[in-house]
Design a protein around this motif. Structure first.
Motif, PDB file in Angstrom:
ATOM      1  N   CYS A   8     -45.882  47.397 -69.281  1.00  0.00           N
ATOM      2  CA  CYS A   8     -46.576  46.811 -70.429  1.00  0.00           C
ATOM      3  C   CYS A   8     -48.029  46.529 -70.060  1.00  0.00           C
ATOM      4  CB  CYS A   8     -45.886  45.524 -70.872  1.00  0.00           C
ATOM      5  SG  CYS A   8     -46.792  44.644 -72.169  1.00  0.00           S
ATOM      6  N   CYS A  11     -48.689  42.395 -70.538  1.00  0.00           N
ATOM      7  CA  CYS A  11     -48.147  41.342 -69.669  1.00  0.00           C
ATOM      8  C   CYS A  11     -47.582  41.866 -68.349  1.00  0.00           C
ATOM      9  CB  CYS A  11     -47.090  40.529 -70.411  1.00  0.00           C
ATOM     10  SG  CYS A  11     -45.510  41.362 -70.573  1.00  0.00           S
ATOM     11  N   THR A  13     -44.868  43.561 -67.725  1.00  0.00           N
ATOM     12  CA  THR A  13     -43.413  43.730 -67.617  1.00  0.00           C
ATOM     13  C   THR A  13     -43.074  45.204 -67.355  1.00  0.00           C
ATOM     14  OG1 THR A  13     -42.906  41.858 -69.046  1.00  0.00           O
ATOM     15  CG2 THR A  13     -41.234  43.576 -68.927  1.00  0.00           C
ATOM     16  N   CYS A  28     -42.443  45.897 -75.699  1.00  0.00           N
ATOM     17  CA  CYS A  28     -42.194  45.097 -74.509  1.00  0.00           C
ATOM     18  C   CYS A  28     -41.173  43.992 -74.818  1.00  0.00           C
ATOM     19  CB  CYS A  28     -43.501  44.486 -74.027  1.00  0.00           C
ATOM     20  SG  CYS A  28     -43.279  43.310 -72.688  1.00  0.00           S
ATOM     21  N   CYS A  31     -43.302  40.396 -74.323  1.00  0.00           N
ATOM     22  CA  CYS A  31     -44.416  39.962 -75.187  1.00  0.00           C
ATOM     23  C   CYS A  31     -44.475  40.700 -76.522  1.00  0.00           C
ATOM     24  CB  CYS A  31     -45.746  40.111 -74.452  1.00  0.00           C
ATOM     25  SG  CYS A  31     -46.342  41.807 -74.347  1.00  0.00           S
TER      26      CYS A  31
HETATM   27 ZN   LIG Z   1     -45.521  42.754 -72.434  1.00  0.00          ZN
END
Ligand SMILES: [Zn+2]
Length: 404
Positions: A8, A11, A13, A28, A31
């Protein structure tokens, strides 16, 4: 060891692979952002060895593409297209402006699928879907993505539904029907076609395109960077492209960031992105930002043009939702947006016919005429290398070809 993962952009991830990415609806899980990029565990020192080959498609760069198994490749020999030096443009720059530059054309009309810039993305998508068991897909398109995806997804045995704006040309509609896929000609512009596609996705649970930041599209088109290095031995100083959504510049930026730690000579070219005056919301947003000295949040300030009155249906994105991503890339590259006149496209198309005896599609000519606009604005300097990405042939623009 796994070959790639999806990260992502917002963020950080990590999503394991496309199977998981599709299962979580391409967003994601932490987020909710749909903006993600692929990272590889591949050995980048091997990339430069590929520059000595003469590949017949962008799948030459398999180690740096998000597919696990070569058996899933769906290809019509796309992506490893020639870059030609067009000396009549160099002569023009020298004669008229006293500028000595190298001018190269990236011949997307020679792609083996549908003779457009979209063939690599369609090939990547069809292959990824085959590998991950996707049987149905939908998207909205202004034309070129529609035809490319219908051809490639048909080969992969995937049912495809495409939503197009009412300004789409008839040749495109006929071609999609010839693949026995589903086409819905909407009652409105491209924004409206996108809305219909989103509803279809929601109501039927059919996987939908992730748009211009879709990692599938971006990974396919980033191979442009590898091709520039292979064929030119360096990155161009200036990259010219007609822009509707903006996957091209987004992909070049990704490709450069991906390999620049291993190859410091690979730098982002100045992006000169071109729109025709009949549908130029990104140009307007950019000019406004320049005038105001790029204030905080400038990239979120752009106009939306309802029902743009343009015959270049491929370039009819009136509401450029990607401007917040594309404009900062252009700024970072010290590039600019250029506006050309739709009324002059035929003259430029005839110039190419006369000089090179080839006929390109109208979106290609928008890009091509951007070269002359860049010269007129003194944006090309002595000694620079200019690469013009002509996006498509004239196969589905019979009226335009006839007029030439
Ligand atoms: Zn994210």
């Amino acid at each position: 060891m796994k070959k790639y993962q999806i990260v992502c952009k917002k963020c950080g991830t990590v999503i394991d692979n496309f199977k998981e990415w599709f299962a979580i609806n391409q967003k994601c899980p932490k987020c909710g952002s749909n903006h993600a990029e692929i990272e590889y565990t591949s050995d980048y020192s091997k990339l430069k060895d590929l520059y000595h080959d003469t590949p017949d498609s962008f799948w030459e760069y398999f180690d740096f593409l998000p597919l696990e198994n070569r058996e899933n490749i769906i290809s019509y020999k796309e992506g490893a297209i020639p870059i030609e030096e067009w000396d009549f443009l160099e002569d023009y720059a020298s004669r008229k402006y006293g500028i000595n530059c190298k001018v190269y054309i990236y011949r997307n009309d020679l792609n083996g699928g549908t003779n457009t810039f979209k063939d690599v993305a369609a090939s990547m998508a069809a292959s990824v879907f085959k590998e991950n068991g996707i049987s149905k897909y939908c998207l909205a398109s202004t034309g070129n993505t529609a035809t490319a995806y219908s051809k490639y997804l048909t080969k992969a045995g995937i049912e495809f539904t495409v939503f197009v704006p009412n300004c789409v040309n008839q040749d495109t509609v006929e071609e999609i029907k010839s693949h026995h896929q589903h086409i819905v000609v909407s009652d409105g512009d491209y924004s409206y076609a996108k809305k219909l596609a989103a509803e279809f996705h929601k109501n039927n649970g059919v996987l939908i395109s992730g748009g211009n930041i879709d990692p599938i599209r971006v990974e396919a088109k980033k191979t442009m960077v590898f091709e520039f290095m292979r064929q030119l031995g360096k990155m161009p100083d200036i990259y010219l492209q007609a822009v509707s959504g903006g996957t091209g510049p987004i992909s070049i930026d990704k490709g450069v960031r991906e390999i620049k730690n291993f190859y410091p000579e690979v730098k982002l070219p100045k992006m000169f992105l071109v729109q025709q005056d009949t549908c130029n919301p990104m140009v307007q947003g950019w000019n406004n930002a320049v005038k105001n000295g790029f204030p905080e949040g400038y990239e979120k300030d752009y106009p939306a043009i309802d029902n743009p009155q343009t015959k270049v249906s491929i370039l009819s994105t009136g509401n450029p939702g990607m401007f917040p991503i594309v404009a900062p890339i252009v700024k970072k590259s010290n590039g600019t947006f250029l506006c050309v006149k739709e009324s002059e496209l035929l003259d430029y198309a005839r110039m190419i016919k006369k000089e090179r005896n080839i006929i390109l599609g109208p979106a290609s000519i928008v890009c091509f005429s951007g070269f002359f606009e860049a010269l007129a604005q003194n944006k090309i300097e002595n000694g620079q290398t200019v690469l013009i990405n002509t996006g498509e042939g004239a196969a589905r623009s019979k009226d335009f070809a006839q007029a030439i």
